[in-house]
Design a protein around this motif. Structure first.
Motif, mmCIF file in Angstrom:
data_model
loop_
_atom_site.group_PDB
_atom_site.id
_atom_site.type_symbol
_atom_site.label_atom_id
_atom_site.label_comp_id
_atom_site.label_asym_id
_atom_site.label_seq_id
_atom_site.Cartn_x
_atom_site.Cartn_y
_atom_site.Cartn_z
ATOM 1 N N MET A 86 0.957 -1.372 -0.039
ATOM 2 C CA MET A 86 -0.140 -0.014 0.113
ATOM 3 C C MET A 86 0.915 1.083 -0.045
ATOM 4 S SD MET A 86 -3.082 -0.729 -0.337
ATOM 5 C CE MET A 86 -2.725 -2.225 -1.265
ATOM 6 N N LEU A 87 1.668 1.248 0.805
ATOM 7 C CA LEU A 87 2.898 2.474 0.880
ATOM 8 C C LEU A 87 3.609 2.592 -0.549
ATOM 9 C CD1 LEU A 87 4.067 1.928 4.473
ATOM 10 C CD2 LEU A 87 2.582 3.807 3.654
ATOM 11 N N ALA A 88 3.714 1.298 -1.156
ATOM 12 C CA ALA A 88 4.468 1.623 -2.371
ATOM 13 C C ALA A 88 3.698 2.247 -3.469
ATOM 14 C CB ALA A 88 4.892 0.177 -2.894
ATOM 15 N N LEU A 89 2.126 1.714 -3.143
ATOM 16 C CA LEU A 89 1.108 2.094 -4.258
ATOM 17 C C LEU A 89 1.030 3.976 -4.078
ATOM 18 C CD1 LEU A 89 -2.027 0.561 -4.946
ATOM 19 C CD2 LEU A 89 -2.129 3.220 -4.494
ATOM 20 N N GLY A 90 1.119 4.168 -2.844
ATOM 21 C CA GLY A 90 1.112 5.647 -2.483
ATOM 22 C C GLY A 90 2.113 6.590 -3.104
ATOM 23 N N ALA A 91 3.323 5.928 -3.051
ATOM 24 C CA ALA A 91 4.741 6.537 -3.447
ATOM 25 C C ALA A 91 4.434 6.525 -5.100
ATOM 26 C CB ALA A 91 5.752 5.832 -3.102
ATOM 27 N N ARG A 92 4.040 5.485 -5.608
ATOM 28 C CA ARG A 92 4.107 5.344 -7.262
ATOM 29 C C ARG A 92 3.095 6.308 -7.779
ATOM 30 N NH1 ARG A 92 1.729 0.110 -8.194
ATOM 31 N NH2 ARG A 92 -0.296 1.254 -8.785
ATOM 32 N N GLU A 93 1.918 6.482 -7.140
ATOM 33 C CA GLU A 93 0.861 7.123 -7.552
ATOM 34 C C GLU A 93 0.787 8.613 -7.084
ATOM 35 O OE1 GLU A 93 -0.937 6.040 -10.040
ATOM 36 O OE2 GLU A 93 0.213 4.189 -10.200
ATOM 37 N N ALA A 94 1.680 9.239 -6.423
ATOM 38 C CA ALA A 94 1.598 10.228 -5.574
ATOM 39 C C ALA A 94 1.193 11.541 -6.551
ATOM 40 C CB ALA A 94 2.619 10.651 -4.843
ATOM 41 N N ALA A 95 1.906 11.655 -7.673
ATOM 42 C CA ALA A 95 1.540 12.756 -8.684
ATOM 43 C C ALA A 95 0.093 12.591 -9.186
ATOM 44 C CB ALA A 95 2.339 12.632 -9.854
ATOM 45 N N GLU A 96 -0.292 11.447 -9.627
ATOM 46 C CA GLU A 96 -1.563 11.112 -10.147
ATOM 47 C C GLU A 96 -2.637 11.378 -9.043
ATOM 48 O OE1 GLU A 96 -2.187 10.561 -12.969
ATOM 49 O OE2 GLU A 96 -4.208 9.811 -13.153
ATOM 50 N N ILE A 97 -2.689 11.086 -7.842
ATOM 51 C CA ILE A 97 -3.050 11.430 -6.655
ATOM 52 C C ILE A 97 -3.477 12.669 -6.438
ATOM 53 C CG2 ILE A 97 -3.897 11.024 -4.374
ATOM 54 C CD1 ILE A 97 -2.544 8.251 -4.416
ATOM 55 N N ALA A 98 -2.255 13.646 -6.563
ATOM 56 C CA ALA A 98 -2.335 15.042 -6.576
ATOM 57 C C ALA A 98 -3.145 15.731 -7.465
ATOM 58 C CB ALA A 98 -0.851 15.552 -6.314
ATOM 59 N N ASP A 99 -3.002 14.972 -8.644
ATOM 60 C CA ASP A 99 -3.770 15.561 -9.859
ATOM 61 C C ASP A 99 -5.346 15.386 -9.746
ATOM 62 O OD1 ASP A 99 -3.728 17.076 -12.391
ATOM 63 O OD2 ASP A 99 -3.974 15.094 -13.396
#
Ligand SMILES: Cc1cc2nc3c(=O)[nH]c(=O)nc-3n(C[C@H](O)[C@H](O)[C@H](O)COP(=O)(O)OP(=O)(O)OC[C@H]3O[C@@H](n4cnc5c(N)ncnc54)[C@H](O)[C@@H]3O)c2cc1C
Ligand code: SF4
Ligand code: SF4
Length: 1002
Positions: free
Chosen positions: A210-223
């Motif tokens: 889950m933490l890896a997913l958060g790191a991987r998708e940080a930019a997409e989530i912010a957007d």
């Protein structure tokens, strides 16, 4: 016949599963169609029938139920209060109800302001327990009286004051939860470096992914994640993004709607209770201006800004409960109000804020003397009682709206979109345009401070065209919300209504992330599938409560339901008024619903009964379900207290509906001996009175008591009211001075046969008050008059009609010349105000109804007019009063307190009680005796036992007095007797001043 309408799993034979669950679970395991039907709906418009329901007694049992269901290939849906509006809690497979038994506070740390609770605890219940420590849990959802912490966490619920306190996510410190495979994990603050974390291997692997997913998708989530506080749609992937050294992984579970794990306990952040607050009611002549002003008002840092619009004000004015507060706080004819709440520690700061609010409103150009568009100003509300009243009105917004009786109802699907405040005015204006384009309208209210307005367009979802309009409105509204970078799911969660739109709102990449989360937590899709990811279409009518083939068969009803639409002369419409909002599940305050408070079973709450009736009349529970044993069982613990009629936001009148069920049952199955004994009591009462000693024999003989229990189902534990020969049977028909103001005294069966002292006392009070009292013999010269109450309680509607016809014929000449008809027993007298009009709607009956008054109502009315001349003396220092349910239901309890307050030196205290539990014949039933006692023990009997021996206990209901006597051995008095005692006291007390003796009360 009821069948699962989900993914087909329900078609599987459930018997082996049911047997295994029953073997291994001590809590309720419910697989019968009636129970499954009761768990097929929540406060949304969907209906999916589960294969079965488990009500576990412990967390261990809940987890065992999960394992058994999973082994059997079933899906599992956790459920709290079932108040979700988007279909979160309806699904195929097994429903696990956490609300009945799993509702304890596990630990409380007052100093650090935290607590750990089981998921089934109700918010109001939690806050009641926290109050004595000066703390509260501030996510104050409108459904606080029945929403559970587990359900609130499931939906990431938000209260009206989220501006200050945030959402459920912001107040959840950690959660313990079980994955679908049974793995129990602790979710809380988790360092991004997991090397030192103490968890199982599988837990560590899950957290790492889950933490890896958060790191991987940080930019997409912010957007792609909207930047508004009210974003509760989808999984909270933003909780996984690296920001600090740790992430709180419980925040991923919050808002996951039971799709990732079963919550077993929740650690909550607590806050100090609000000690001081004020409200500023900002008035606006134009709705647009109000919406535009919200962005400015929040700059004063209120804790809430809540909208009430013109329609809601108008609807509120029509509701007796709300009219006084509207009259007190609403000035002129506003198009909208914004209720701004300040809650600073120091009240002087709050008053200062109110001043600043007025200044700000005038800086924005609003003034009481301006033309309509800029008309407005602030009404300050500093007094706590008025604040509570206006908050109650605001939080009842939806319920006020739902009281519409027509076929079209306000429908929840774009109800809680949130947009950034600068766009609120344009958003609401365009939204109204969308509604108008589709031929409907909606009323807006609620959380202006968060840009999250509640709005429900009025639609009839039984019609295909309205379903199409719903879809079109949803698509157009969500497109607009996206344009404003808002949130399409801002408070109530996703469920079936919103989940299919996640792709449009968040984009395909985030959807793939949501699916990855679901797959990682629950690869077998065991937990509440079809919500958040892989959702069905929101307008799939096969999932609706009213699917295309929904029909009501021929339905013959006994009472008048013509205020409602639909079959059975409107009975269908009355039953369908229940929208499952669950207000009847409240555990304290008011009366509704005493049977639920005693058992906490869905079967025994008004909602459960209304749902069962709807399923029965629409043929979903098989042929003849209305008259079935299961229906009788559903109604068995309904004490006909009529509290729902008054307290249910949509006015469900289950006591009246129960009469229909009993009538249908009698027509098909005949009458039981007990019903015969209860129903026909007024007819055989004169004979039993003559045979009094013999008739009372049963009470003194254990053998006869046991026999009666066997043959008539009357509990051997109860003494029946004692028959007596000296019944109330006056020789004359008129009493009191010839020139006195006229009044009719209605001598009901119970007081006449068992407690003539009450009638004697009432007669004396009236005569000494100078009234000309009529006690007319029946117009047909036959047996004594009767209101038909006992016949109605046995479903003998035709006999009740005969009695009421006789009564109407006798009293008609009096009512015609305006003479009040006064009675002592609330359930009897109020029959004239209620059921009489369901049996006869002619002008004579209406006139009698209009003139029917309870004894104390009459006296208070006379006192208010300055006409009550009663020499009253002191009787005791204190009177402890219990209100009869029907008095409360008809708003007729206050006069009891008022009339007692006329007595010198009497301190009148009301017992905060629900139904006494005796409720006519209910408490005498062998099968209902235990519940009757449990109801009484909830508050009434303990309060009487605590009372000082010298205090008077006052209760106007015959049954209430009996229950009090049985349970505490104290004799309660009718208010008429207390007044008669007070007359005696005045006469015998030489120290009273002439003024006190000859007092005119006004
Ligand atoms: C009239 C009305 C007014 C409302 N006002 C508000 C409001 O002001 N603010 C607001 O936020 N909402 C509001 N709601 C929506 C609803 O009342 C809230 O979301 C409430 O918190 C749901 O609580 P519940 O116990 O009824 O949960 P349920 O509806 O029973 O369940 C909610 C979700 O949580 C899941 N769940 C329940 N228990 C568990 C568990 N042990 N483990 C895992 N998952 C679980 C369920 O599967 C479901 O997905 C309102 C609803 C109505 C009808
Ligand atoms: S009976 Fe009334 S209070 Fe209960 S759920 Fe239905 S509408 Fe709500
Ligand atoms: S009449 Fe009373 S007991 Fe019956 S459903 Fe209504 S509130 Fe509950």
């Amino acid at each position: 016949m009821l069948a699962g309408n989900g993914d087909g799993m329900s078609s599987k034979d459930s018997s082996p599963l049911e047997s295994r669950l029953k073997r291994e679970i001590t809590g309720d395991v419910l697989f019968d169609p009636f129970s499954r039907g009761r768990y097929a709906t929540d406060a949304s418009f969907y209906q999916i029938v589960p294969a079965g329901v488990v009500v576990p007694r412990s967390i261990d049992e809940a987890l065992r139920a999960l394992a058994i269901a999973r082994d059997d290939g079933r899906i599992v849906t956790p459920r709290g209060g079932g108040t979700s509006q988007c279909g979160q809690t309806v699904n195929d497979g097994i429903v696990i109800d956490f609300s009945k038994h799993l509702n304890r506070i596990i630990s409380l740390d007052v100093e650090n302001r935290t607590c750990v609770v089981e998921p089934g605890i109700v918010l109001d219940d939690l806050n009641r327990q926290l109050k004595r420590h000066g703390l509260w849990f501030p996510v104050d959802v409108s459904t606080a009286s029945r929403a559970t912490i587990g359900g609130m966490a499931g939906n990431n619920s938000c209260g009206g004051r989220s501006l200050r306190y945030g959402t459920m996510r912001d107040n959840t410190l950690s959660m313990d939860a079980a994955l679908a495979d049974g793995t129990l994990l602790h979710f809380g603050e988790t360092p991004r470096d997991l090397s030192h974390l103490n968890s199982s291997d599988s837990g560590l692997a899950l957290f790492r992914d889950m933490l890896a997913l958060g790191a991987r998708e940080a930019a997409e989530i912010a957007d792609k994640f909207p930047k508004v506080q009210r974003r509760v749609g989808g999984y909270n992937l933003d909780a996984l993004v690296p920001r600090n050294a740790a992430n709180n992984l419980a925040h991923l579970l919050v808002g996951s709607e039971g799709t990732l794990a079963l919550t077993t306990q929740v650690e909550l952040k607590l806050w100090p209770v609000i000690r001081n607050k004020v409200l500023g009611v900002c008035h606006f002549g134009s709705f647009y201006e109000a919406m535009d002003a919200a962005q400015h008002l929040v700059k004063l840092r209120p804790i809430a800004v809540e909208l009430v619009d013109r329609t809601m004000i108008a609807l509120g004015r029509d509701i007796a409960m709300f009219r006084p507060v509207i009259d007190a706080t609403v000035r002129g004819d506003p198009d909208a109000l914004l209720i701004v709440e300040f809650a600073e520690e120091d009240q002087s700061d709050n008053l200062q804020k109110l001043k600043q609010l007025s200044e700000l409103m005038s800086d924005l150009g609003f003034g009481w003397n301006n033309p309509p568009r800029k008309w407005g100003g602030v009404v300050d509300v500093v007094e706590p009682a008025t604040q509570t009243a206006i908050s109650d009105f605001r939080t009842s917004g939806l319920n006020v709206m739902m009281s519409m009786k027509q076929e079209g109802k306000p429908v929840s699907f774009v109800e809680d979109c949130a947009v950034p405040l600068p766009h609120l005015a344009d958003y609401t204006e365009r939204l109204n345009g969308i509604f108008a384009k589709h031929g409907t309208r909606g009323t807006m209210y609620a959380h202006a401070s968060e840009g999250c307005l509640h709005v429900r367009p009025v639609l009839n979802l039984k019609l295909e065209k309205d379903v199409k309009a719903m879809r079109a409105i949803a698509e157009e509204t969500f497109a607009m919300v996206r344009e404003y970078k808002g949130s399409h799911s801002g408070e109530h969660g996703d469920g079936i209504v919103r989940s299919e739109f996640h792709e449009t709102m968040f984009g395909p990449r985030i959807i793939a992330d949501f699916k990855e989360v679901k797959q990682r937590f629950d690869p077998g899709h065991v937990l509440n599938p079809g919500k958040i990811v892989d959702a069905p279409k929101m307008d799939d009518r096969s999932l609706f409560r009213y699917p295309p083939d929904y029909r009501i068969g021929e339905l013959k009803t006994a009472l008048d339901w013509s205020a409602y639409p639909g079959a059975g002369g409107g009975f269908q419409g009355a039953v369908e008024m229940c929208n499952n909002n669950g207000a009847c599940r409240k555990l304290e305050g008011g009366v509704m619903c005493p049977s639920y408070r005693a058992t906490r079973n869905e079967k025994d709450v008004t909602r459960g009964r209304a749902n069962t009736l709807r399923l029965a009349i629409s043929g979903q529970l098989g042929p003849d379900a209305l008259a079935s044993d299961e229906m009788m069982d559903t109604m068995k613990l309904c004490v006909s207290c009529k509290a729902c009629r008054h307290e249910c936001p949509t006015g469900i009148d289950m006591a009246k509906m129960k009469i229909e069920v009993l009538a249908a049952r009698n027509a098909r199955r005949g009458l039981s001996l007990r019903d015969r004994l209860v129903g026909f009591l007024p007819r055989y009462a004169p004979l039993f009175a003559r045979l009094a000693p013999l008739a009372n024999w049963r009470n003194n003989s254990p053998l006869l008591r046991a026999l009666f229990e066997r043959v008539a189902g009357i509990s051997a534990k109860r003494a029946l009211p004692e028959w007596r020969r000296d019944v109330f049977k006056p020789d004359m028909e008129v009493f009191g001075p010839a020139d006195g103001s006229e009044v009719v005294l209605f001598a009901d069966t119970f007081n006449r046969a068992y407690e003539r002292e009450n009638l004697d006392a009432a007669l004396r009070v009236l005569v000494e008050g100078g009234y000309r009292v009529h006690i007319p013999k029946a117009a047909d010269n036959g047996r004594a008059l009767c209101c038909g109450r006992t016949f109605l309680s046995a479903g003998l509607v035709d006999h009740a009609r005969i009695e009421l016809d006789r009564l109407v014929a006798t009293y008609a000449p009096f009512a015609a010349r305006g003479v009040p008809i006064v009675g002592l027993e609330p359930s009897c007298l109020l029959t004239l105000r209620d059921e009489l009009l369901s049996l006869r709607s002619d002008a004579t009956a209406k006139n009698i109804s209009a003139h029917a008054l309870l004894f104390e109502e009459f006296l208070v009315r006379e006192a208010a007019a300055g006409r009550l001349r009663l020499p009253l003396g002191p009787v005791a220092a204190k009177a402890l009063v219990h209100g009869h349910c029907h008095q409360k239901s008809f708003g007729a309890f206050k006069p009891v307190e008022q009339v007692l307050r006329l007595i010198p030196d009497l301190n009148v205290e009301t017992i905060e009680s629900s139904c006494c539990g005796m409720a006519g014949a209910f408490g005498y039933g062998a099968d209902t005796y235990q519940t009757s006692i449990e109801m009484a023990e909830l508050s009434l009997l303990p309060a009487v036992r605590r009372a000082d021996a010298a205090a008077l206990v006052v209760a106007d209901g015959t049954s209430c007095r009996h229950q009090i006597k049985d349970g505490t051995d104290r004799a309660a008095l009718h208010v008429a007797r207390v007044l008669a005692m007070s007359l005696d006291s005045a006469r015998s007390n030489p120290h009273l001043s002439p003024h006190e003796k000859e007092s005119i009360h006004g």
